[in-house]
Design an enzyme around this catalytic site. Structure first.
Site, PDB file in Angstrom:
ATOM      1  N   GLU A   1      54.333 -28.403 -23.690  1.00  0.00           N
ATOM      2  CA  GLU A   1      54.685 -29.745 -24.157  1.00  0.00           C
ATOM      3  C   GLU A   1      56.179 -29.958 -23.914  1.00  0.00           C
ATOM      4  O   GLU A   1      57.001 -29.685 -24.780  1.00  0.00           O
ATOM      5  CB  GLU A   1      54.341 -29.923 -25.650  1.00  0.00           C
ATOM      6  CG  GLU A   1      52.877 -30.246 -25.928  1.00  0.00           C
ATOM      7  CD  GLU A   1      52.029 -29.011 -26.163  1.00  0.00           C
ATOM      8  OE1 GLU A   1      52.579 -27.890 -26.058  1.00  0.00           O
ATOM      9  OE2 GLU A   1      50.817 -29.154 -26.442  1.00  0.00           O
ATOM     10  N   SER A   2      56.522 -30.379 -22.705  1.00  0.00           N
ATOM     11  CA  SER A   2      57.888 -30.781 -22.303  1.00  0.00           C
ATOM     12  C   SER A   2      58.806 -29.624 -21.886  1.00  0.00           C
ATOM     13  O   SER A   2      58.340 -28.769 -21.120  1.00  0.00           O
ATOM     14  CB  SER A   2      58.535 -31.702 -23.338  1.00  0.00           C
ATOM     15  OG  SER A   2      57.656 -32.753 -23.675  1.00  0.00           O
TER      16      SER A   2
ATOM     17  N   CYS B   1      56.734 -32.744 -26.992  1.00  0.00           N
ATOM     18  CA  CYS B   1      55.902 -33.923 -27.253  1.00  0.00           C
ATOM     19  C   CYS B   1      54.653 -33.530 -28.036  1.00  0.00           C
ATOM     20  O   CYS B   1      54.558 -32.426 -28.558  1.00  0.00           O
ATOM     21  CB  CYS B   1      55.554 -34.608 -25.938  1.00  0.00           C
ATOM     22  SG  CYS B   1      54.640 -33.543 -24.810  1.00  0.00           S
TER      23      CYS B   1
ATOM     24  N   SER C   1      55.315 -32.844 -15.473  1.00  0.00           N
ATOM     25  CA  SER C   1      56.626 -32.511 -16.028  1.00  0.00           C
ATOM     26  C   SER C   1      57.511 -31.980 -14.918  1.00  0.00           C
ATOM     27  O   SER C   1      57.024 -31.274 -14.021  1.00  0.00           O
ATOM     28  CB  SER C   1      56.518 -31.417 -17.102  1.00  0.00           C
ATOM     29  OG  SER C   1      56.010 -31.929 -18.304  1.00  0.00           O
TER      30      SER C   1
ATOM     31  N   HIS D   1      58.981 -36.473 -17.893  1.00  0.00           N
ATOM     32  CA  HIS D   1      57.655 -36.130 -18.413  1.00  0.00           C
ATOM     33  C   HIS D   1      56.773 -37.374 -18.394  1.00  0.00           C
ATOM     34  O   HIS D   1      57.199 -38.437 -18.835  1.00  0.00           O
ATOM     35  CB  HIS D   1      57.772 -35.557 -19.829  1.00  0.00           C
ATOM     36  CG  HIS D   1      58.641 -34.335 -19.860  1.00  0.00           C
ATOM     37  ND1 HIS D   1      58.171 -33.097 -19.497  1.00  0.00           N
ATOM     38  CD2 HIS D   1      59.958 -34.177 -20.147  1.00  0.00           C
ATOM     39  CE1 HIS D   1      59.172 -32.221 -19.574  1.00  0.00           C
ATOM     40  NE2 HIS D   1      60.273 -32.851 -19.966  1.00  0.00           N
TER      41      HIS D   1
END
Lengths: 348, 348
Positions: free
Chosen positions: B74-75, B89, B243, B257
């Site tokens: 996540e990111s 995120c 990403s 992203h």
């Protein structure tokens, strides 16, 4: 704290929320020949009826040209042709007046449109003491959204310290009825942690126990000199506290409200006087009240002579800037500044 | 919406919160000869341990000079000598990493002071889907105040619509350990309601069902051209999403992203590249992703070459400004702007 209040069996320290809820409403009419009359011609008893919903009363009134200024038991009401300003402190229900005001000016004057709307306030000292929806600005926004549409709400300053909230309209399209098409600007100076020496004068009786004359007090203390030439109405509360309204030509007004108890001292100054530079005026006000902490806002619309961006750089002698912000809204620019009194080297 | 999830017996539409929680921490050391080593020399597995508390994983890494950039599930995570940037995120617990990061850089490198700290995010699309303390910014502030002291938190934009929150430190006094004494600036472009045409390319497989090569895709689609000469690491998620991290000399980074589902499409662009004028860069990014709604922030400290005030007036062709604000904080200036794509006369 000498005064205590017993509530639910537990002693509660005396507290009064000086921080006001400030609502400014501009009206317009779609009728080809405009409104039937100005809102300033609405009779006093009709405003008194509306203020029962707010839980406050009219104590005095003053008229000048097209403006009527009422001193309330909690702050002030200014009524001019197409603008209503209701400012109420304590635990009053300022916003609850809104639907009744909209109805009244429609019925009496034929104003069928809210041309613009502003609700603003500083963060409360004790928000939990407030009735719903005033405990949080989010709740106030939800409440206003049930009456008005297309809103935009803002928080200037530090959300977790001193800040200033604003709710206004986001006009979906440009029509001639929407927005304020005359120069409009509002300066507010909201002061806390005031000098005890400055504050202790704002009592109904003087040192000898004689009741003071409010008008003479307003002159003696130097408040009249803030904006010379104004028509002034003032009141000293029993045992302490002070309110004044000032009126000038061209729909200009100013108002001061003083809560003097050292534990929650608060003074507000507000005006719409037209000036290119507010520096001298700000200096006069701060010099009179000697606050430790100051929140200032300046609001000016696109036709105002006052350029908010210039005020961004105002330096106030003796004060340190903690925050400053400029926001450009639809028709208005807004400047916010938070100041703190500088401590001199000798610690005084 | 084609993908549904069944929870508590009721069908729930598939949803992913692309909006990131962004934490940037600067460290300093009171040791006479400075820190023992840079945080960029801390081993990967130690970051992996910390990220278990955040509920995300390292997927890939890239090194350039004194910077390491990790692509996360996540990111992203960027680690340089004295600066850590963690951006996560979804429903990740970004802030829960903070005490572990502070401990790690102290133990490994001898950094004993948080020189500066920034936590920021846009308003979530679905705040109620977030775990505590991420449902409200007030709760996040309370959580951070248990770890850090003397904070200031702000909300730029419309509290009841699109806005951007910031938590930072309010340094009580100036010491050489406090604050960032090198030029620092961050530009963020946060985009929603993106063009379906632009978004549908960000899938792991192409139209023929072949798995795309992320590096080639990054070049073909034009992302590499945003800041030419960068070292780039990118990934295409299965079945969709993208990403990338980019590194340049002098501690400069950028990252993109992409969440492409039309119901909650979101793209973020962030960089600290040093530029006098970001107009061309902003144009390139908006042209590539074609968002309907854009929130932009520019942050620059007092030693940065970038003058935030000048950016206040940037006009972005094809976009209408809804809001713009400038805030002057202790060592930083901050610019916020909210844009909406203009609808052409023919309704397109």
């Amino acid at each position: 704290m000498s005064v205590v209040d017993v509530k639910d069996g537990a002693p509660q320290s005396w507290f009064f929320e000086g921080v006001e809820k400030l609502m400014e409403i501009w009206f317009s009419s779609s009728a080809p020949d405009g409104p039937k009359k100005g809102a300033n011609l609405i009779e006093r008893w009709k405003w008194e009826n509306i203020l029962t919903h707010v839980h406050c009363k009219i104590l005095d009134e003053m008229k000048h040209q097209d403006q009527t200024a009422y001193i309330l038991s909690e702050s002030s009401l200014f009524v001019s042709r197409e603008r209503i300003i209701l400012k109420t402190c304590g635990t009053t229900l300022c916003l609850q007046a809104l639907p009744f005001i909209i109805q009244l000016v429609q019925d009496e004057c034929g104003f069928d449109t809210v041309a613009d709307f502003f609700y603003s306030r500083k963060n409360f000292i004790k928000p939990d003491n407030q009735p719903h929806p005033y405990k949080t600005f989010q709740d106030e926004t939800v409440y206003l959204d049930t009456i008005l549409s297309e809103s935009a709400s803002y928080c200037l300053g530090r959300m977790n310290r001193d800040c200033w909230y604003l709710y206004t309209l986001n006009h979906p399209e440009n029509t001639s009825l929407i927005g304020v098409n005359q120069p409009d600007q509002t300066l507010e100076i909201l002061m806390t942690n005031l000098s005890v020496e400055s504050m202790q004068k704002f009592t109904r009786c003087d040192e000898k126990g004689n009741v003071r004359n409010a008008a003479k007090f307003t002159e003696d203390i130097g408040i009249s000199d803030i904006l010379p030439g104004s028509k002034i109405n003032s009141i000293l509360f029993d045992p302490c506290g002070y309110s004044m309204n000032g009126l000038l030509d061209k729909n200009q007004y100013w108002t001061i409200h003083v809560t003097l108890e050292p534990e929650f001292s608060y003074v507000s100054f507000e005006t719409n006087v037209i000036m290119k530079d507010y520096k001298e005026l700000i200096g006069k006000v701060l010099n009179l009240f000697q606050p430790q902490v100051v929140s200032m806002t300046l609001f000016a619309n696109h036709v105002s002579k006052n350029k908010v961006h210039k005020s961004f750089y105002i330096k106030v002698p003796g004060y340190k800037r903690l925050d400053r912000q400029v926001a450009q809204l639809q028709d208005y620019s807004l400047w916010y500044s938070q100041l703190k009194k500088e401590i001199k080297n000798n610690g005084v």
